[in-house]
Structure formats: structure tokens, C-alpha cells
Scaffold this active site. Structure first.
Site, PDB file in Angstrom:
ATOM      1  N   SER A 117     -25.427  57.568 101.629  1.00 35.86           N
ATOM      2  CA  SER A 117     -26.363  58.558 102.197  1.00 35.86           C
ATOM      3  C   SER A 117     -27.864  58.433 102.153  1.00 35.86           C
ATOM      4  O   SER A 117     -28.487  58.755 103.256  1.00 35.86           O
ATOM      5  CB  SER A 117     -25.824  59.752 101.452  1.00 35.86           C
ATOM      6  OG  SER A 117     -26.066  60.139 100.087  1.00 35.86           O
ATOM      7  N   ASP A 128     -26.790  61.337  94.468  1.00 36.83           N
ATOM      8  CA  ASP A 128     -27.031  60.152  93.626  1.00 36.83           C
ATOM      9  C   ASP A 128     -27.622  58.970  94.698  1.00 36.83           C
ATOM     10  O   ASP A 128     -27.647  59.189  96.074  1.00 36.83           O
ATOM     11  CB  ASP A 128     -25.829  59.489  93.113  1.00 36.83           C
ATOM     12  CG  ASP A 128     -24.602  59.475  93.832  1.00 36.83           C
ATOM     13  OD1 ASP A 128     -24.844  59.537  95.194  1.00 36.83           O
ATOM     14  OD2 ASP A 128     -23.675  58.844  93.580  1.00 36.83           O
ATOM     15  N   ASP A 130     -26.993  55.270  95.927  1.00 38.23           N
ATOM     16  CA  ASP A 130     -26.179  54.103  95.932  1.00 38.23           C
ATOM     17  C   ASP A 130     -27.202  52.924  96.228  1.00 38.23           C
ATOM     18  O   ASP A 130     -27.673  52.815  97.240  1.00 38.23           O
ATOM     19  CB  ASP A 130     -25.085  54.129  97.050  1.00 38.23           C
ATOM     20  CG  ASP A 130     -24.173  55.320  97.060  1.00 38.23           C
ATOM     21  OD1 ASP A 130     -23.743  55.496  95.708  1.00 38.23           O
ATOM     22  OD2 ASP A 130     -23.916  56.120  98.030  1.00 38.23           O
ATOM     23  N   ASP A 183     -25.922  55.015  91.171  1.00 39.30           N
ATOM     24  CA  ASP A 183     -24.622  53.956  91.340  1.00 39.30           C
ATOM     25  C   ASP A 183     -25.148  52.736  91.544  1.00 39.30           C
ATOM     26  O   ASP A 183     -25.549  52.263  92.827  1.00 39.30           O
ATOM     27  CB  ASP A 183     -23.812  54.434  92.377  1.00 39.30           C
ATOM     28  CG  ASP A 183     -23.015  55.947  91.813  1.00 39.30           C
ATOM     29  OD1 ASP A 183     -23.281  56.384  90.769  1.00 39.30           O
ATOM     30  OD2 ASP A 183     -22.175  56.301  92.659  1.00 39.30           O
ATOM     31  N   LYS A 244     -20.907  66.483 106.708  1.00 39.18           N
ATOM     32  CA  LYS A 244     -20.692  66.207 105.430  1.00 39.18           C
ATOM     33  C   LYS A 244     -20.549  67.564 104.590  1.00 39.18           C
ATOM     34  O   LYS A 244     -19.522  67.914 103.710  1.00 39.18           O
ATOM     35  CB  LYS A 244     -21.687  65.390 104.948  1.00 39.18           C
ATOM     36  CG  LYS A 244     -21.567  63.982 105.131  1.00 39.18           C
ATOM     37  CD  LYS A 244     -22.452  62.849 104.555  1.00 39.18           C
ATOM     38  CE  LYS A 244     -22.430  62.936 103.242  1.00 39.18           C
ATOM     39  NZ  LYS A 244     -23.329  61.985 102.417  1.00 39.18           N
ATOM     40  N   TYR A 253     -13.823  66.331 101.369  1.00 43.04           N
ATOM     41  CA  TYR A 253     -14.589  65.510 101.077  1.00 43.04           C
ATOM     42  C   TYR A 253     -14.280  64.707  99.845  1.00 43.04           C
ATOM     43  O   TYR A 253     -14.743  65.353  98.600  1.00 43.04           O
ATOM     44  CB  TYR A 253     -15.884  66.135 101.189  1.00 43.04           C
ATOM     45  CG  TYR A 253     -17.030  64.845 101.136  1.00 43.04           C
ATOM     46  CD1 TYR A 253     -17.749  64.626 102.205  1.00 43.04           C
ATOM     47  CD2 TYR A 253     -17.675  64.487 100.078  1.00 43.04           C
ATOM     48  CE1 TYR A 253     -18.750  63.351 102.266  1.00 43.04           C
ATOM     49  CE2 TYR A 253     -18.615  63.492 100.018  1.00 43.04           C
ATOM     50  CZ  TYR A 253     -19.203  63.179 101.031  1.00 43.04           C
ATOM     51  OH  TYR A 253     -20.151  62.064 101.138  1.00 43.04           O
TER      52      TYR A 253
END
Length: 697
Positions: A117, A128, A130, A183, A244, A253
Site C-alpha cells: 500500500s 505498516d 512493506d 515489515d 480497501k 480483508y
């Protein structure tokens, strides 16, 4: 329709020298660019009404606090900058320790890429990031990343909640850096020095790497491809942000529990953008539900043709790979090696998502008719009003740190419980996992719980006394959970059956059970209208559809039930009491006990049997099902097929006539259908995604 014009080949679009010298060349007709594997459904642009609806939608998204502040955005950039310095120093230290030359130490490098995202520009406050660290060939994942870098991070004051997950399908290290959730993946590529201008989209980065590295690299490569393949990135991002949020509100989701995660929703929205290249966000949201309400799963959703390369990695191809034939909702990634990003979806979770697509489609139709506002689309899903029987999975640990690791492991395996129930009941008992955890703060130990709705498969012939014995299934699941390699004393799991009346109070936002007011909510009104319009109701709908007025007995049975307050101590994990109706049987660990209508019994851990008796008031008894599946398999796997040719929950004005050629015979899926908007547009041709492979196969 007239707007669907064939794609002209590149040879024909080029102008020959002789033609260019002509004194009065003929005007070249404008040909719409084809995005994706099929022609667009419509190239129509927005009207003023569409622009107004888009402004209203964007205003709603802002008021819902889906955009982060400038301060948080700046902090994210600062954290990423710090992380880049940390991994560079880490690689330089390892290079020096391994005796490389001073020049090699100076050139040693590692890069940080983002995906998900954040890369797509649709992240919200508190989301978070990624991230992927790309390092040289001599820095490995097992020791250097999960041991040395892990220890370096553990010593930093800014780093909290550090959690390595080395055995995940995509190995990851989770932590918070200065309050920002990260992450972090790692990929070691076959280069001694990682250049600053590394093009991660180039297929050469996949040379001589293992499967986990390919999966780690794939996130960034897919995100880059999505942004290249959509007609308008800004409109795509707004529509994706909206959908989303909708998916989270409606409980669909979560990739880990068998629904769809961020990349899945991005691919679905991107495909709609390709089918409507000139549409703006309000149009894209409406068309999203219209298209996927009628989609013929398991026809794949693809943004581009599947390509084979000479690197030897397996790509999604049901003609060659038997496992690919079992996928229920294929959503194919656009970067090599092309994979099904939604392999976690089961027949039960597909059914739940199709129900929600029906709901979203009905609300969007009302918005277009000025009968509803955008806020109606995002009403939360009343999960605990939707089923009569639930499985409660309680997770307990000594402290918050142990619970974080233990909960992550259990949650990652909940999908297996769904598959095992489908397997052991031959698909006749449907299990709807809800992807939200609940915490009972009154417990003395660290605790959280997940819930699953249970119901028989719609259309099954009910035989009196026939039951589902899933004691062995639950015990098998618990045994697999207890194989956790980082298990510590105090880590416990309990699986119990609860009736709707016994849902613990802590799951409700207000801290007490919702009183069931006789007046319908707007979403129940929507589902009731959906049932009446199609003369049937979507099978197993999550919302409680009412029977027709011509069925007075059913209406009488659907009167609001009197809810009883349950104190938290009544839901202790070791043994949960259940008030059992005539359609449920429970078996304790010693003997079988059949409970009649109002008897009460204690449920031992994991001892659950559910009968096939009809659930009163459920709309599954009305009409036909839209998603039918067959499940068979072993060892926790489910092999099956899904057919979804009927969508009785949709309006009668929407029809779709499609015939699909055999996927296995031709390697290509085509479909043509017709549906009517009923508001602004004429009939449109719906070309379902074509499964095309490059000629090198």
C-alpha cells in the site's frame, strides 16, 4: 457496443513514407488504447453527475481519516532513510568480517525498496510499510538477516516489538521503528555489489536465486507492474483506497484467513480500471461491484498475458499444474513468475465475498438512483447477527510479547481449520472466519479470540438426525498448532462452540450485547430488496434476509430474540457453556450427548458437532445459491471447483450470458455477456478476462 473498437496493431498505426508525402492524407481514426488482455467494456468518460459523486466520495474518505497527515508522511520518509543507513552499515560490516578487500568494503551496498500500500500510495494513518532489503550474494537470509541484523535491531532504542518470522511463506521480520510499523523482507541477489540504480523490475534480478527470494522480490515487481498497467494512476489509487476501506468494514480483508489482502484488491481494482479506462473513482467503485458480482469464477483475473521465461520458475497454468486447477478465485500477478495471489481463498470465503459484492452492488445502484449516500456502502458487517452458531478460538499466553508471537502463528493457521472442516464434511458445513481479533481485558493473562460463523451448505437435503462430527477435525487442528517451534509454557489454544445468544460481551464495541431492534437496518433493507428483486436471496448471505410476507410462519420465527447478558467469566477458554438449540449437537470427550431444544450442556475443548437442520430465518432457505463448490482432499488441502453462473441476489435488470471455453483444452477463457446499468448507460458488452499465454509455451 459502439465504444468498443478493436485494437490496431503497431504495424498499422505507423505511417509509411509514401503516405506521409501525400499532399492531403486521410485523417487517421482515433483508436482507444487497449489496457490488459481484452478490449475495454466502455471508453465513455464521466458526466457532471459522475464528477459530483466523485467529489462526495473523496470528501467521505477524507472525513473517514483515511489519509495520513503531512507530519506522519515526513516521519515515514525519515524512518526509511534511517533504515537504509542501517542495512548499508550491516552489509559493510559483514563484508569486512569476511575478509574482503577495502575496496569491496567501500563498494558494499544494500538497498531498501517499498511495496504494498505504501508503494501504491494508498496507505492510511498507522499503516505498516512493506519493505524489501536487497543485498549481495554473500549475505544470506538464515544467519546474516535473521540473526545478525536481528540482533543489531534489537539493541536499538527506536526498535520495539521485534518479531522474526523465518518460516513464513515469505520470510519476514516485523518491528516498529520509532513508532512506525515495518515489515522487512530480504533478498540476496547474484551480484557481489548491488548497484544504486538497480532495476528490480528487470528479470535479470531473478537469475540464480531460490524460491523464497523470488517471492520476496515479487512484491516490489508486482507493485511496479500494476502502476504501469493502469490507465490513470490517480483514479486507480482513489478507487483502491475506497474499496480497501470497504473490504475492512465488511470483514473480507485478510489474506491470511482466506479472504483477499492488499495486493489482491489492488489487482481487482486495476482490472476494472483497464475495462473502464476513462472512468473516474465514483464510476470505478460502482463498476467494480457490477463486474465482480457477475464474474464467472474460477475464470482468472489478469492484467496482462502470462509469460514464460527461461529461468525455470513455475507460473500459474492449470493445463500443466494440477494444483492450479483447484484454485477457486484466481487473481494472477502481472510480473514473472506469474502466480495466483489468492490461492488462500476457499469455497466458504468465496461465498462470503460474493455475498458482499452483491451487497455493494445494490448500494451503488441506490447511490446512482439518489436513494442512498456513500456512507451506506461502508456500514460495518453485522457478523454476530448473521449466524446462529459459531466457533470461538481463544488464544492465551503469559504476557503480551508471547501472545503477539503465538497469536500470529495461530492466525496464520486459521485458514487450515476452515479447509479441514470443508474437507471432513465434504463441503456441506460452511465455515466463515471473521478476520478480526477480540480481546477480553478482564482476563488475568494475555488473551485474544477469533470467531467463525457456521452454517450448513445451502441447498443440502436435511436428513433428521444427520450430524457433522468435527471433533477429530478440531483435534487435528490443535495438534498442528501445538507444533509451533517457538512454543513456551502458558501458550494455550481453545476451540469451542457458542450459540449466538452466548457471544461474549467484549466483542461488541459498546461492551454490551446489541439489542435486536425490530426495525431493519439499512443494510438489512438492502438485502431484503435484493431478495425481492431477484425473487431469491443470495445463498448464505451474511445479512439476515426476511422471508416474504406470504410466509407468515417464517416471519413469526424471525421476530427479534431476547438477548441475555453474559458475564466475561462465562467464556473462560477451558470450558465454555452453550445453550443448545434443536439444530446443534455437541459431544464431550467421554460420551455422546444429544441436547434437545432448551437443554444446556458444557462443551469440552474442540468438541463440536453441528447438525444439518435448517436455521430458522436464514435467507439461505430462499432461492438458489450463486456459488456452488465441491470439496475433496486430504492432509488439510481442499480440491474443488466453483461454479457461479447465477446471481439471484442482484437486480433483474442485470443479466449476464457467458459461455466459457474450456480452460484446460484451449488455455484461454473468453466470455461475452450483456448487462444493463439502468441509469445512464446503454447495454455494455462484458468481456471476461482472457487467459492468454505467450507463444513460447
Amino acid at each position: 457496443m459502439g465504444g468498443l473498437i478493436g485494437m490496431v496493431s503497431s504495424e498499422r498505426t505507423s505511417v509509411s513514407p509514401s503516405l506521409s508525402l501525400s499532399p492531403s492524407p486521410l485523417p487517421t481514426p482515433t483508436t482507444p488504447k487497449q489496457h490488459g488482455v481484452t478490449k475495454p467494456i466502455s471508453v465513455a468518460g464521466p458526466t457532471e453527475v459522475d464528477w459530483q459523486r466523485t467529489r462526495e466520495l473523496e470528501k467521505f474518505l477524507v472525513e473517514a481519516a483515511l489519509y495520513e497527515s503531512e507530519e506522519e508522511a515526513a516521519k515515514r520518509e525519515e524512518v526509511l532513510g534511517r533504515l537504509r543507513l542501517i542495512v548499508k552499515d550491516w552489509v559493510k560490516d559483514l563484508t569486512r568480517l569476511r575478509g574482503y578487500s577495502d575496496q569491496m568494503v567501500e563498494d558494499a551496498n544494500a538497498l531498501i525498496f517499498t511495496f504494498g500500500s505504501y508503494r501504491l500510495g494508498v496507505h492510511g494513518p498507522g499503516a505498516d510499510i512493506d519493505t524489501l532489503c536487497v543485498g549481495p550474494s554473500y549475505v544470506n537470509r538464515e544467519e546474516d538477516f535473521f540473526f545478525i541484523l536481528h540482533n543489531n535491531l534489537a539493541e536499538m532504542e527506536e526498535v520495539t516489538e521485534l518479531q522474526p518470522v523465518p518460516d513464513a511463506h515469505v520470510p519476514v521480520m516485523k518491528f516498529k521503528f520509532d513508532g512506525i510499523s515495518i515489515d522487512l523482507l530480504y533478498a540476496s541477489i547474484s551480484l557481489l555489489v548491488v548497484p544504486e540504480d538497480l532495476d528490480i523490475s528487470d528479470v535479470s534480478v531473478l537469475y540464480d536465486v531460490d524460491e523464497p527470494t523470488v517471492r520476496s522480490l515479487n512484491g516490489c515487481r508486482v507493485a511496479d507492474q500494476i502502476l504501469k498497467l493502469v490507465p490513470n494512476v490517480e483514479h486507480f489509487c482513489t478507487a483502491l483506497r475506497c474499496l480497501k476501506f470497504w473490504a475492512k468494514r465488511r470483514g473480507v480483508y485478510s489474506n491470511v484467513t482466506g479472504f483477499l489482502g492488499g495486493v489482491n484488491w489492488a489487482l481487482l481494482v486495476a482490472r476494472v480500471c483497464q475495462l473502464y479506462p476513462n472512468a473516474i473513482p465514483s464510476m470505478l467503485v460502482s463498476r467494480f461491484f457490477r463486474v465482480y458480482t457477475m464474474w464467472r469464477w474460477p475464470n482468472p483475473v489478469m492484467l496482462c498475458a502470462i509469460e514464460e521465461a527461461e529461468l525455470g520458475f513455475s507460473v500459474w497454468d492449470p493445463r500443466k499444474n494440477p494444483r492450479d486447477k483447484t484454485h477457486h478465485m484466481p487473481i494472477i500477478t502481472p510480473a514473472y513468475p506469474c502466480m495466483n495471489s489468492s490461492y488462500n481463498v476457499s469455497t466458504s470465503t468465496l461465498r462470503a465475498m460474493m455475498d458482499q459484492f452483491q451487497y455493494g452492488n445494490k448500494i451503488c445502484e441506490d447511490v446512482e438512483l439518489n436513494k442512498a449516500q456513500w456512507s451506506s456502502l461502508f456500514e460495518p458487517y453485522l457478523f454476530f447477527e448473521s449466524y446462529k452458531n459459531y466457533l470461538q478460538v481463544d488464544i492465551i499466553a503469559e504476557d503480551a510479547d508471547d501472545l503477539r508471537a503465538w497469536r500470529g502463528w495461530v492466525e496464520s493457521r486459521l485458514r487450515q481449520l476452515t479447509l479441514m472442516i470443508e474437507r471432513d464434511t465434504f463441503g456441506k458445513l460452511q465455515c466463515h472466519p471473521y478476520p478480526q481479533e477480540y480481546v477480553d481485558s478482564s482476563k488475568p493473562c494475555a488473551h485474544c479470540a477469533f470467531f467463525m460463523g457456521l452454517q450448513r451448505k445451502p441447498g443440502e437435503v436435511v436428513q433428521e438426525g444427520q450430524q457433522f462430527d468435527i471433533r477429530g477435525t478440531v483435534e487435528e487442528f490443535k495438534h498442528s498448532i501445538n507444533m509451533y517451534m517457538f512454543w513456551k509454557p502458558g501458550m494455550e489454544i481453545c476451540v469451542s462452540h457458542v450459540r449466538r445468544k452466548q457471544i461474549p460481551s467484549y466483542v461488541f464495541p459498546e461492551g454490551y450485547k446489541r439489542s435486536r431492534h425490530p426495525r431493519l437496518t439499512s443494510q438489512q433493507q438492502s438485502d431484503k430488496q435484493s431478495c425481492e428483486d431477484g425473487d431469491a436471496c443470495q445463498a448464505g448471505s451474511g445479512e439476515r434476509c426476511l422471508k416474504r410476507k406470504k410466509e407468515p410462519e417464517a416471519v413469526q420465527q424471525d421476530r427479534p430474540e431476547k438477548r441475555q447478558s453474559i458475564s466475561p467469566e462465562h467464556s473462560v477458554p477451558s470450558s465454555l457453556s452453550s445453550r443448545i438449540g434443536s439444530n446443534i449437537e455437541l459431544i464431550n470427550s467421554d460420551k455422546k450427548v444429544q441436547y434437545q431444544e432448551t437443554e444446556v450442556g458444557d462443551v469440552s475443548n474442540g468438541s463440536v458437532i453441528t447438525s444439518l437442520a435448517s436455521e430458522v430465518g436464514s435467507c439461505e432457505d430462499i432461492g438458489n445459491e450463486s456459488v456452488a463448490g465441491s470439496c475433496e482432499g486430504n492432509n488439510g488441502s481442499v480440491d474443488g471447483s466453483v461454479e457461479g453462473s447465477n446471481n439471484p441476489g442482484s437486480s433483474q435488470s442485470d443479466s449476464c450470458d457467458a459461455e466459457s471455453e474450456s480452460l484446460l483444452e484451449n488455455g484461454r477463457l473468453k466470455g461475452n455477456g450483456v448487462f444493463q446499468n439502468g441509469v445512464q448507460e446503454e447495454l455494455e458488452v462484458l468481456n471476461l478476462s482472457s487467459l492468454t499465454f505467450s507463444s513460447s509455451i
